[in-house]
Write a protein that holds these residues in place. Sequence first.
Motif, PDB file in Angstrom:
ATOM      1  N   THR A 182       0.837  -1.201   0.000  1.00 55.98           N
ATOM      2  CA  THR A 182       0.000   0.000   0.000  1.00 55.98           C
ATOM      3  C   THR A 182       0.870   1.248   0.000  1.00 55.98           C
ATOM      4  O   THR A 182       0.562   2.239  -0.678  1.00 55.98           O
ATOM      5  N   GLY A 183       1.974   1.220   0.761  1.00 56.72           N
ATOM      6  CA  GLY A 183       2.895   2.341   0.745  1.00 56.72           C
ATOM      7  C   GLY A 183       3.636   2.454  -0.572  1.00 56.72           C
ATOM      8  O   GLY A 183       3.768   3.546  -1.139  1.00 56.72           O
ATOM      9  N   PHE A 184       4.139   1.333  -1.094  1.00 58.16           N
ATOM     10  CA  PHE A 184       4.853   1.344  -2.367  1.00 58.16           C
ATOM     11  C   PHE A 184       3.957   1.883  -3.490  1.00 58.16           C
ATOM     12  O   PHE A 184       4.340   2.790  -4.226  1.00 58.16           O
ATOM     13  N   VAL A 185       2.781   1.289  -3.605  1.00 57.62           N
ATOM     14  CA  VAL A 185       1.890   1.643  -4.711  1.00 57.62           C
ATOM     15  C   VAL A 185       1.390   3.079  -4.572  1.00 57.62           C
ATOM     16  O   VAL A 185       1.204   3.784  -5.566  1.00 57.62           O
ATOM     17  N   GLY A 186       1.200   3.532  -3.326  1.00 55.86           N
ATOM     18  CA  GLY A 186       0.705   4.886  -3.112  1.00 55.86           C
ATOM     19  C   GLY A 186       1.628   5.951  -3.668  1.00 55.86           C
ATOM     20  O   GLY A 186       1.174   7.054  -4.007  1.00 55.86           O
ATOM     21  N   CYS A 187       2.917   5.654  -3.786  1.00 55.07           N
ATOM     22  CA  CYS A 187       3.862   6.636  -4.334  1.00 55.07           C
ATOM     23  C   CYS A 187       3.622   6.889  -5.820  1.00 55.07           C
ATOM     24  O   CYS A 187       4.153   7.869  -6.374  1.00 55.07           O
ATOM     25  N   ALA A 188       2.834   6.027  -6.471  1.00 57.47           N
ATOM     26  CA  ALA A 188       2.536   6.234  -7.891  1.00 57.47           C
ATOM     27  C   ALA A 188       1.656   7.460  -8.104  1.00 57.47           C
ATOM     28  O   ALA A 188       1.745   8.118  -9.147  1.00 57.47           O
ATOM     29  N   VAL A 189       0.778   7.782  -7.144  1.00 62.06           N
ATOM     30  CA  VAL A 189      -0.132   8.918  -7.318  1.00 62.06           C
ATOM     31  C   VAL A 189       0.627  10.243  -7.309  1.00 62.06           C
ATOM     32  O   VAL A 189       0.457  11.058  -8.221  1.00 62.06           O
ATOM     33  N   LEU A 216       1.807  11.623   1.894  1.00 62.02           N
ATOM     34  CA  LEU A 216       1.779  11.377   3.337  1.00 62.02           C
ATOM     35  C   LEU A 216       1.097  10.045   3.644  1.00 62.02           C
ATOM     36  O   LEU A 216       1.544   9.285   4.513  1.00 62.02           O
ATOM     37  N   PHE A 217       0.011   9.744   2.920  1.00 59.71           N
ATOM     38  CA  PHE A 217      -0.685   8.473   3.108  1.00 59.71           C
ATOM     39  C   PHE A 217       0.226   7.305   2.739  1.00 59.71           C
ATOM     40  O   PHE A 217       0.305   6.296   3.457  1.00 59.71           O
ATOM     41  N   TRP A 256      11.094   5.201   1.827  1.00 60.24           N
ATOM     42  CA  TRP A 256      10.705   5.919   3.048  1.00 60.24           C
ATOM     43  C   TRP A 256      11.601   7.137   3.250  1.00 60.24           C
ATOM     44  O   TRP A 256      11.111   8.205   3.642  1.00 60.24           O
ATOM     45  N   PHE A 257      12.884   7.006   2.992  1.00 66.00           N
ATOM     46  CA  PHE A 257      13.809   8.126   3.185  1.00 66.00           C
ATOM     47  C   PHE A 257      13.504   9.270   2.224  1.00 66.00           C
ATOM     48  O   PHE A 257      13.457  10.443   2.626  1.00 66.00           O
ATOM     49  N   THR A 258      13.320   8.952   0.951  1.00 68.79           N
ATOM     50  CA  THR A 258      13.076  10.028  -0.015  1.00 68.79           C
ATOM     51  C   THR A 258      11.679  10.623   0.165  1.00 68.79           C
ATOM     52  O   THR A 258      11.500  11.837  -0.035  1.00 68.79           O
ATOM     53  N   ALA A 259      10.696   9.819   0.553  1.00 63.90           N
ATOM     54  CA  ALA A 259       9.365  10.364   0.831  1.00 63.90           C
ATOM     55  C   ALA A 259       9.406  11.293   2.044  1.00 63.90           C
ATOM     56  O   ALA A 259       8.749  12.347   2.060  1.00 63.90           O
ATOM     57  N   SER A 260      10.182  10.922   3.060  1.00 67.34           N
ATOM     58  CA  SER A 260      10.338  11.792   4.230  1.00 67.34           C
ATOM     59  C   SER A 260      10.973  13.126   3.824  1.00 67.34           C
ATOM     60  O   SER A 260      10.550  14.201   4.286  1.00 67.34           O
ATOM     61  N   ALA A 261      11.995  13.049   2.974  1.00 64.26           N
ATOM     62  CA  ALA A 261      12.635  14.285   2.508  1.00 64.26           C
ATOM     63  C   ALA A 261      11.641  15.161   1.753  1.00 64.26           C
ATOM     64  O   ALA A 261      11.590  16.385   1.958  1.00 64.26           O
ATOM     65  N   CYS A 670      -2.494  14.693  10.677  1.00 68.57           N
ATOM     66  CA  CYS A 670      -2.099  15.461   9.493  1.00 68.57           C
ATOM     67  C   CYS A 670      -3.035  15.216   8.317  1.00 68.57           C
ATOM     68  O   CYS A 670      -3.290  16.129   7.515  1.00 68.57           O
ATOM     69  N   LEU A 671      -3.528  13.998   8.189  1.00 69.11           N
ATOM     70  CA  LEU A 671      -4.355  13.640   7.041  1.00 69.11           C
ATOM     71  C   LEU A 671      -5.813  14.061   7.197  1.00 69.11           C
ATOM     72  O   LEU A 671      -6.548  14.100   6.207  1.00 69.11           O
ATOM     73  N   TRP A 672      -6.245  14.381   8.413  1.00 65.25           N
ATOM     74  CA  TRP A 672      -7.659  14.686   8.601  1.00 65.25           C
ATOM     75  C   TRP A 672      -8.029  15.933   7.811  1.00 65.25           C
ATOM     76  O   TRP A 672      -7.341  16.944   7.878  1.00 65.25           O
TER      77      TRP A 672
END
Length: 856
Positions: A182-189, A216-217, A256-261, A670-672
């Motif tokens: 779910t995290g991997f695929v979510g980066c496609a959006v 963030l999701f 995770w590292f690059t998404a955090s950045a 944060c997501l709310w």
Amino acid sequence: MLESLPEFGTGVLYAVLVSAAYTCAVALVAGKSRRPRLLEAARLGAYGTVSLVALATLVLAYAFVTHDFRIRYVARYSDRSMPLPYLFASLWGGQDGSLLWWSFLLSVYTVACIAWMKGRYRELQPYVIATLMSILGFFGVLMLFAANPFWTSLAGARPDGEGLNPLLQNFYMAIHPPSLYTGFVGCAVPFAFAVAALVTGRLDNEWIAASRKWMLFAWLFLSIGNGLGMLWAYEELGWGGYWAWDPVENAACLPWFTASAFLHSIMVQERRGMLKVWNVALVCMTFFLTIFGTFLTRSGMIASVHSFAQSDIGKYFVVYMGLILATSAGLIIWRLPLLRAEGCIETVISREALFVFNNWALLGIATFIAVATVFPKLSELWSEPVTVGPAFYNRWVVPAGLAVFALMGAGPLFGYRKTSRDALIRAFKIPLLVTAVVSVAHLILGGALGFPALVPSPAIYPGFLGVILQVLGSGLPLMSIALCAFNFAVIAQEFVRGVQARRSSRPEESILGALFRLVSKGRRRYGGYVVHAGIALMFVGFTGKVWSVDKETALRPGETFVVDSYRFTYQGSRMEVDPSKRMVFADLKVDRVSGGSLGIASPAKFIYRKMPEQPTSEVAMIHTFRDDIYLVLGSANPQTKVATFQIHINPLVSYIWLGLIVVIFGSAICLWPDLALGESGAWAYVRAAGSFTASLFLALLLASTPARAFAQGSSSLHAGTVEMRSPQEREVFPMLLCQCGACARLPLDNCVCSTAEEERTHIRAMMASGATNQQIFDDYVARYGTAALAVPPNKGKLSAIWVVPVLGVVMAGIGVAMLLRRWKKAGAAEVSAAAGVDSPDDYDRKLDEELERLDG
């Protein structure tokens, strides 16, 4: 239909590929022509494509439930004795099914994204849809021509299947891959939005606002997935740890590292209009790393206990990764004139400067892990194969991680643009005071409490650099605890100041009321602080590994053994049988030395009916507020009644899982959706509710862990921990890998197979005769080659892996120096331009007043 189920499933996959290609083409034409009807056709085509993917997933699930062993994938990963939950988990238990599951999750994201975009982002929509469809098309090609989950066996249907690997028949493994996917695929959006922004030239904050919460999701589920993977390894692999720097573990953490950045750097773009090229590149890099991680896991290119077998799927991924890099780089270069920054960083004493340093550190860690992960494969090109083990990673990543941790704590104390000296003193005063008090207390009281501030650090590097790193390594526990205190103090100070500022203007509000409204008005800011608090808790747990105690013993019934502050009394063994396996349990009564019983722990050996030659070790754990008591049964002799045990006392591990819960809770804040910003669409609430539900579910799951104190874990065939009898053994055994050929090349301080025990006996004999560490290493290499070393030797072409970290530090230092020089000139220019308007003191005063007003 049942007779033609495999053919029907393959036909659906062909339909997916055709539909995805059609929708992608229609979406591109719609974007070029800007015709609303074509855009609506593309939207409908996307809905049709994802429906077909869902149908293919249901067909495969039906094949598992009905035990259709004509299908090769079903026969390989299930059998008739498996319960229904594990039959569903088999969907992603192997390579072919995991690719279909990847596609299914992308379909869910696609539906959610298209529904969420309705009525807005009309310029971006066509290219977002086209990008998502192109990704689905790639996975359609993979499944049809390289890893079809509906391929049938040439020998026909078997009477029964092989069954799911016992390692995967665990609750955490049933939910870990879906969470990570779910995290991997979510980066496609976010990647799709970035591509759309580059194609259309709409590179202002529109695409940032659209993609931020999607990233963030995805980041949240990357965190959950990696956390559950750690929990699975801790309970399943039976070696007493939770992270071993396995190549697949590394691949999972890279995005995770690059998404955090990215999540930090976009704040600079939103506030100052800067780092536009950097943010687009980070999004593209994050998506690339998800594909790279999937490639590492599924190609079998690198040996791992997690990876799948060797296959031809790798060449497809290599081509696709090249396409991603070429397309992303081409679009960024094309749009460079539109990506120019609207401002510059005026001084290093600012929040945006710290965000840049933070990004560099995160990207540096990711680069180091990526290079070290693929280095064993690269070494085959110019020399004999080598191995990069945990000792090498820990020596470099731990200090770098602490540097990022320090930047995380310092960031909120700086203001944007510029922070005056007085403001810095006020901001740092209390956190530094708390840090000093905790550090002194740790130095004075830590040893008496079992948490010494300074610990011996093994020397694994030659020369002067090795001495420096060894000295620094001995103080890392003190530094880590000090930084945890610093981060907690900063977060508490930010909340207290926010509540005080709110109550000063609204004295009628209670403290709790002011806190609630403060967070609700600043969800992104204060939710981020909650996330930081969760990460600080996890660092407390990580630090506890330094003080773990590992012992091995053999006991007869009635005998006792004392480890640390606990007494273990062996009560005997017993056997139980179920339809799939025999289970040999060894019951240990656990008491505190100071008095008080903690109960009975029952580690076990499971002998599965289909693999009797490979018994698996099942872990038993007892959780206390301070420690995890972690027990592994080595063997139980039915004639002599003697049982051998590995006993691990792991302090503070529970803080890792507690911290993960806090991270999820902060992400949910944060997501709310924010009504004031018009984020109240149905899909916005679905996205926020998903994160909140994950937080609640994981909290209940982990809270129930003490109740499952004796629940079995592992299916590790070799893992354990061997008692170190001397300091030299502590230095040597982690550096040498087992060569039995059956285990996943575990270090000799973990592997408990007979081959590893023979090697330890041989090495202990060499130590007794006075052999040095280097002589032992040379002897091992002479017998097994350099691949038997956990750390590559620093000689010849293999020195490259040693040069990379040092070169990275030097280049980072040069880069920082160049940035400082550039920012100093830019800041001086702005001050000169403002001459005659405000004095520097007036300028500082006005900035401080503005920052206080914004923060309030």
